[in-house]
Design a protein around this motif. Structure first.
Motif, PDB file in Angstrom:
ATOM      1  N   TYR A  65       0.624  -0.769   0.266  1.00  0.00           N
ATOM      2  CA  TYR A  65       0.034   0.247   0.027  1.00  0.00           C
ATOM      3  C   TYR A  65       0.710   1.000   0.084  1.00  0.00           C
ATOM      4  CZ  TYR A  65      -4.557  -2.508   0.099  1.00  0.00           C
ATOM      5  OH  TYR A  65      -6.126  -3.382  -0.283  1.00  0.00           O
ATOM      6  N   ASP A  66       1.978   1.298   0.671  1.00  0.00           N
ATOM      7  CA  ASP A  66       3.014   2.042   0.321  1.00  0.00           C
ATOM      8  C   ASP A  66       3.178   2.033  -1.046  1.00  0.00           C
ATOM      9  OD1 ASP A  66       3.085   3.431   3.490  1.00  0.00           O
ATOM     10  OD2 ASP A  66       4.756   1.601   3.503  1.00  0.00           O
ATOM     11  N   LEU A  67       3.638   1.264  -1.531  1.00  0.00           N
ATOM     12  CA  LEU A  67       3.894   1.470  -3.619  1.00  0.00           C
ATOM     13  C   LEU A  67       2.357   2.989  -3.668  1.00  0.00           C
ATOM     14  CD1 LEU A  67       5.783  -2.172  -4.069  1.00  0.00           C
ATOM     15  CD2 LEU A  67       6.363   0.139  -4.177  1.00  0.00           C
ATOM     16  N   LEU A  68       1.059   1.365  -3.594  1.00  0.00           N
ATOM     17  CA  LEU A  68       0.271   2.354  -4.503  1.00  0.00           C
ATOM     18  C   LEU A  68       0.169   4.037  -3.793  1.00  0.00           C
ATOM     19  CD1 LEU A  68      -2.023  -0.677  -3.920  1.00  0.00           C
ATOM     20  CD2 LEU A  68      -1.220  -0.265  -5.921  1.00  0.00           C
ATOM     21  N   LEU A  69       0.466   4.427  -2.974  1.00  0.00           N
ATOM     22  CA  LEU A  69       0.094   5.130  -2.571  1.00  0.00           C
ATOM     23  C   LEU A  69       0.954   5.534  -3.655  1.00  0.00           C
ATOM     24  CD1 LEU A  69      -0.776   5.444   1.627  1.00  0.00           C
ATOM     25  CD2 LEU A  69      -1.949   6.008  -0.403  1.00  0.00           C
ATOM     26  N   GLN A  70       2.824   5.924  -3.260  1.00  0.00           N
ATOM     27  CA  GLN A  70       3.612   5.995  -3.920  1.00  0.00           C
ATOM     28  C   GLN A  70       3.008   6.855  -5.524  1.00  0.00           C
ATOM     29  OE1 GLN A  70       6.355   8.015  -2.651  1.00  0.00           O
ATOM     30  NE2 GLN A  70       6.800   9.051  -4.994  1.00  0.00           N
TER      31      GLN A  70
ATOM     32  N   THR B  91      -0.039   6.240  -6.930  1.00  0.00           N
ATOM     33  CA  THR B  91      -1.355   7.635  -6.948  1.00  0.00           C
ATOM     34  C   THR B  91       0.043   8.939  -7.530  1.00  0.00           C
ATOM     35  OG1 THR B  91      -2.456   6.151  -5.846  1.00  0.00           O
ATOM     36  CG2 THR B  91      -3.282   7.604  -6.290  1.00  0.00           C
ATOM     37  N   ALA B  92       0.112   9.333  -6.061  1.00  0.00           N
ATOM     38  CA  ALA B  92       1.156  10.624  -6.356  1.00  0.00           C
ATOM     39  C   ALA B  92       1.514  10.939  -7.152  1.00  0.00           C
ATOM     40  CB  ALA B  92       1.856  10.604  -4.897  1.00  0.00           C
ATOM     41  N   ASP B  93       2.621  10.372  -8.312  1.00  0.00           N
ATOM     42  CA  ASP B  93       3.668  10.695  -9.371  1.00  0.00           C
ATOM     43  C   ASP B  93       2.188  10.005 -10.299  1.00  0.00           C
ATOM     44  OD1 ASP B  93       5.461   9.907  -7.525  1.00  0.00           O
ATOM     45  OD2 ASP B  93       5.640   7.644  -8.479  1.00  0.00           O
ATOM     46  N   LEU B  94       1.291   9.892 -10.996  1.00  0.00           N
ATOM     47  CA  LEU B  94       0.386   9.909 -11.620  1.00  0.00           C
ATOM     48  C   LEU B  94      -0.177  11.042 -11.367  1.00  0.00           C
ATOM     49  CD1 LEU B  94      -0.844   8.707 -14.090  1.00  0.00           C
ATOM     50  CD2 LEU B  94      -2.408   7.329 -12.311  1.00  0.00           C
ATOM     51  N   SER B  95      -1.108  11.698  -9.992  1.00  0.00           N
ATOM     52  CA  SER B  95      -1.344  12.739 -10.172  1.00  0.00           C
ATOM     53  C   SER B  95      -0.750  13.684 -10.973  1.00  0.00           C
ATOM     54  CB  SER B  95      -2.366  12.640  -8.491  1.00  0.00           C
ATOM     55  OG  SER B  95      -2.797  13.585  -8.171  1.00  0.00           O
ATOM     56  N   ASP B  96       0.603  13.997 -10.068  1.00  0.00           N
ATOM     57  CA  ASP B  96       1.648  15.231 -10.427  1.00  0.00           C
ATOM     58  C   ASP B  96       1.533  15.318 -11.546  1.00  0.00           C
ATOM     59  OD1 ASP B  96       1.879  15.422  -7.553  1.00  0.00           O
ATOM     60  OD2 ASP B  96       3.558  14.226  -7.166  1.00  0.00           O
ATOM     61  N   LEU B  97       2.023  13.824 -12.754  1.00  0.00           N
ATOM     62  CA  LEU B  97       1.901  14.029 -14.355  1.00  0.00           C
ATOM     63  C   LEU B  97       0.842  14.840 -14.661  1.00  0.00           C
ATOM     64  CD1 LEU B  97       3.977  12.818 -16.993  1.00  0.00           C
ATOM     65  CD2 LEU B  97       2.269  10.639 -16.235  1.00  0.00           C
ATOM     66  N   VAL B  98      -0.548  14.049 -14.067  1.00  0.00           N
ATOM     67  CA  VAL B  98      -1.737  14.303 -15.161  1.00  0.00           C
ATOM     68  C   VAL B  98      -2.314  16.049 -14.708  1.00  0.00           C
ATOM     69  CG1 VAL B  98      -4.148  14.378 -15.439  1.00  0.00           C
ATOM     70  CG2 VAL B  98      -2.713  12.057 -14.942  1.00  0.00           C
ATOM     71  N   SER B  99      -2.314  16.326 -13.520  1.00  0.00           N
ATOM     72  CA  SER B  99      -1.964  17.930 -13.321  1.00  0.00           C
ATOM     73  C   SER B  99      -0.720  18.979 -12.954  1.00  0.00           C
ATOM     74  CB  SER B  99      -1.939  18.126 -11.385  1.00  0.00           C
ATOM     75  OG  SER B  99      -1.142  17.672 -11.151  1.00  0.00           O
ATOM     76  N   SER B 100      -0.020  18.085 -14.090  1.00  0.00           N
ATOM     77  CA  SER B 100       1.201  19.234 -14.498  1.00  0.00           C
ATOM     78  C   SER B 100       1.417  19.811 -15.952  1.00  0.00           C
ATOM     79  CB  SER B 100       2.501  18.122 -14.890  1.00  0.00           C
ATOM     80  OG  SER B 100       2.629  17.562 -16.038  1.00  0.00           O
ATOM     81  N   GLY B 101       0.181  20.076 -16.288  1.00  0.00           N
ATOM     82  CA  GLY B 101      -0.348  20.902 -17.407  1.00  0.00           C
ATOM     83  C   GLY B 101      -0.645  22.107 -17.303  1.00  0.00           C
ATOM     84  N   ARG B 102      -0.428  23.167 -18.192  1.00  0.00           N
ATOM     85  CA  ARG B 102      -1.363  24.749 -18.343  1.00  0.00           C
ATOM     86  C   ARG B 102      -2.836  24.326 -18.366  1.00  0.00           C
ATOM     87  NH1 ARG B 102       3.529  28.239 -21.322  1.00  0.00           N
ATOM     88  NH2 ARG B 102       4.744  27.701 -19.741  1.00  0.00           N
TER      89      ARG B 102
END
Length: 601
Positions: A393-398, A400-411
């Motif tokens: 679950y630590d891996l899943l949290l990491q 999910t956080a990486d995927l959220s940062d990647l999606v919200s990185s655009g303008r």
């Protein structure tokens, strides 16, 4: 042409018929069992044909030396291999391992990373021809020098080699089919006799030959095999199927390259990114075909191990696509529009890869949960611990956080991207609740009731908040909602159990303390000293203690106490002082001084 015929004659010599009336001895070789044992012990268990070829070379060197069948010193001298040469069974081993060495060399070339090129393919077919020649010689020698069973196995072996050569050459499919069917018939007949191990080996060999027979019939037109059925055949394991798998993979790659021409855009969360590179199209198309196996109607019939293997192939395919995209990005120059499209495509492929990574880790969580839930039936089976689920679950949290940062990185974010980010946040909350629950389980197994009770209550509140937010969404994830409800109920039940267990332990604490104090004496010696396991071997009592309480096992005293041991007596040499030794002055060398030294006295 004459020189080529001489070289071919140096390799093997066709045995001449022997019409003598002498009775020849009959040798026996269990060919299938011998080869299977050698292949599994020397590399082919993991598909390492180079290691198996080195083993065959070393084995042949030992046979040549032990038989004194070497081909001269320095200069090559041809030694004929015919019926009169075979005077013991090791000569037959010599021919068999020579065929195996040529076959393994051909399969090693077939397993190259990008596939054999034209020159390597010519060399590959040449090595297969060499294997066929030695296999035919082995079959002829066994027909005259071996018993009936050895002769049949040698004939089946030669038929398999002939079929593999025609299979690789992509021609004479009817002849290849006859060779494979002949070999299958021999192994089916041999599988009816002998010991159990031999019957199992023959049955496995028949199963390995079946896909090649079906593929030959498919190429001839006698069978209406679909692409899905061919892929199912390609999932079978065995050294005899490696050539079939390579052939199938080459056919699938050619079909993908033809289909990739229609894949001009990649759709992701409302965006459309053009794909200009043909290699990128093929890699993305391969990943999408593998995704259909996971999310299609046949996904429920796949085992967990096969799903993990499919996830690994998807990961490799998307990584190949990203490498092609980044190489195009490096060679794009100053074209801003092309760079923007490539950057967007790289972001989209990376996001899809992140989603598949989360799905793979969720599959690992489900496997660990099933291991944790069922009882330990096999002693050799590894039991899952709550700490392993906490790590997953630590891996899943990491992830999910990486995927959220990647999606919200655009303008300029589209509504689909905003909704995707919110979904990632909700899933992160659910994963956090699950992690807290299994962390509480680990504390409970360690006997820490207070910490476990607090963590169960916290996990219950996290699950309740996540469940409320999931129920307010338009597109509710039913599986996640059901999982959160189950988690909420389990947190409530386990918190009550931990609370009751803690109260019972507090009630029994004074009694346990009084028992321990009663064993203490003023003289410093305990009234009741618990014995070690080595001191009470005749009594069946546990020396480890309860599983939920950490205590030192009383197996034996360590470090062991010192023990007195007898030693050798000390001998003093007292006679030395009482001995009168004779004088040796008359034998000692005297100093002779010169005339000048006497003047200066």
């Amino acid at each position: 042409m004459v020189k080529e015929n001489e070289v071919a004659a140096m390799d093997i010599e066709v045995p001449k018929p022997n019409n003598s009336d002498q009775i020849n001895p009959r040798y026996s070789i269990n060919v299938l069992q011998l080869l299977k044992s050698a292949q599994m012990q020397h590399g082919l268990r993991h598909g390492d044909y180079a290691r198996y070829r080195r083993y065959c070379t070393a084995r042949l060197r030992r046979l040549y030396k032990s038989l004194k069948f070497t081909h001269g010193r320095g200069k090559y001298t041809r030694r004929a291999m015919n019926e009169s040469t075979v005077t013991e069974v090791r000569y037959l081993h010599l021919v068999l391992y020579t065929a195996e060495r040529a076959w393994s060399h051909a399969m090693e070339k077939r397993q190259l990373l990008d596939g054999p090129n034209a020159k390597q393919r010519i060399y590959l077919i040449g090595r297969l021809r060499k294997a066929v020649k030695w296999a035919d010689l082995f079959s002829r020698l066994c027909a005259t020098k071996g018993d009936s069973r050895t002769s049949l196995e040698a004939e089946a072996y030669a038929s398999c080699m002939n079929g593999l050569l025609l299979f690789e050459q992509d021609r004479n499919w009817d002849t290849a089919l006859k060779n494979f069917i002949s070999a299958r018939a021999v192994y089916e007949e041999l599988g009816k006799y002998g010991d159990l191990e031999n019957q199992v080996l023959c049955r496995e060999r028949v199963e390995e030959l079946e896909p090649s027979i079906r593929y030959c019939r498919h190429k001839i037109g006698e069978s209406n095999l679909k692409t899905s059925e061919l892929l199912q055949i390609g999932e079978m394991e065995g050294p005899a199927l490696d050539l079939f798998k390579a052939k199938l993979e080459a056919a699938m790659a050619e079909a993908r390259s033809q289909q990739a021409a229609s894949l001009t855009e990649f759709h992701w969360l409302g965006h459309r990114f053009p794909i200009s590179n043909a290699k990128t199209r093929v890699a993305i198309l391969k990943a999408q075909e593998l995704e259909k196996d996971l999310h299609g109607p046949a996904a429920d019939s796949l085992s967990a191990e096969k799903k993990l293997a499919v996830f690994d192939k998807i990961y490799i395919a998307y990584q190949e696509a990203r490498s092609f995209i980044r190489s195009d990005l490096a060679s794009a120059g100053n074209a801003d529009s092309v760079k923007d499209d490539l950057n967007g495509l790289d972001k989209a492929v990376g996001a899809v890869l992140g989603q598949r990574t989360i799905e793979r880790n969720q599959l690992l969580v489900s496997i660990a949960k099933s291991k944790l839930a069922r009882r330990r039936e096999d002693k050799n089976e590894k039991v899952a611990k709550p700490e392993e689920l906490v790590r997953l679950y630590d891996l899943l949290l990491q992830n999910t956080a990486d995927l959220s940062d990647l999606v919200s990185s655009g303008r300029d974010r589209k509504p689909e991207e905003v909704a995707f980010s919110e979904d990632c946040a909700l899933r992160s909350m659910a994963f956090r609740a699950q992690r807290c629950f299994y962390l509480a389980k680990s504390y409970s197994s360690a006997g820490k009731r207070t910490e476990a009770y607090a963590l169960y209550c916290h996990a219950r509140s996290l699950a309740e908040n996540a469940l409320k937010k999931f129920q307010t969404m338009m597109d509710t994830d039913e599986a996640m909602t059901k999982e959160l409800k189950t988690l909420y109920n389990e947190c409530r039940a386990n918190s009550c159990i931990e609370h009751a267990t803690g109260i019972m332990e507090d009630e029994k604490a004074p009694e346990n303390l009084s028992k321990k104090i009663s064993t203490i004496s003023l003289s410093g010696v305990d009234k009741k000293v618990e014995k070690f396991l080595v001191e009470k071997l005749d009594v069946y009592e546990s020396a480890v203690g309860e599983s939920n309480v950490k205590s030192v096992p009383r197996i034996g005293v360590f470090p062991p106490a010192f023990q007195s041991t007898p030693r050798n007596p000390i001998v003093l040499d007292l006679a030395y002082n009482c001995i009168d030794f004779p004088s040796l002055e008359n034998r000692m060398k005297k100093d002779r001084k010169g005339f000048i030294s006497r003047l200066w006295r």
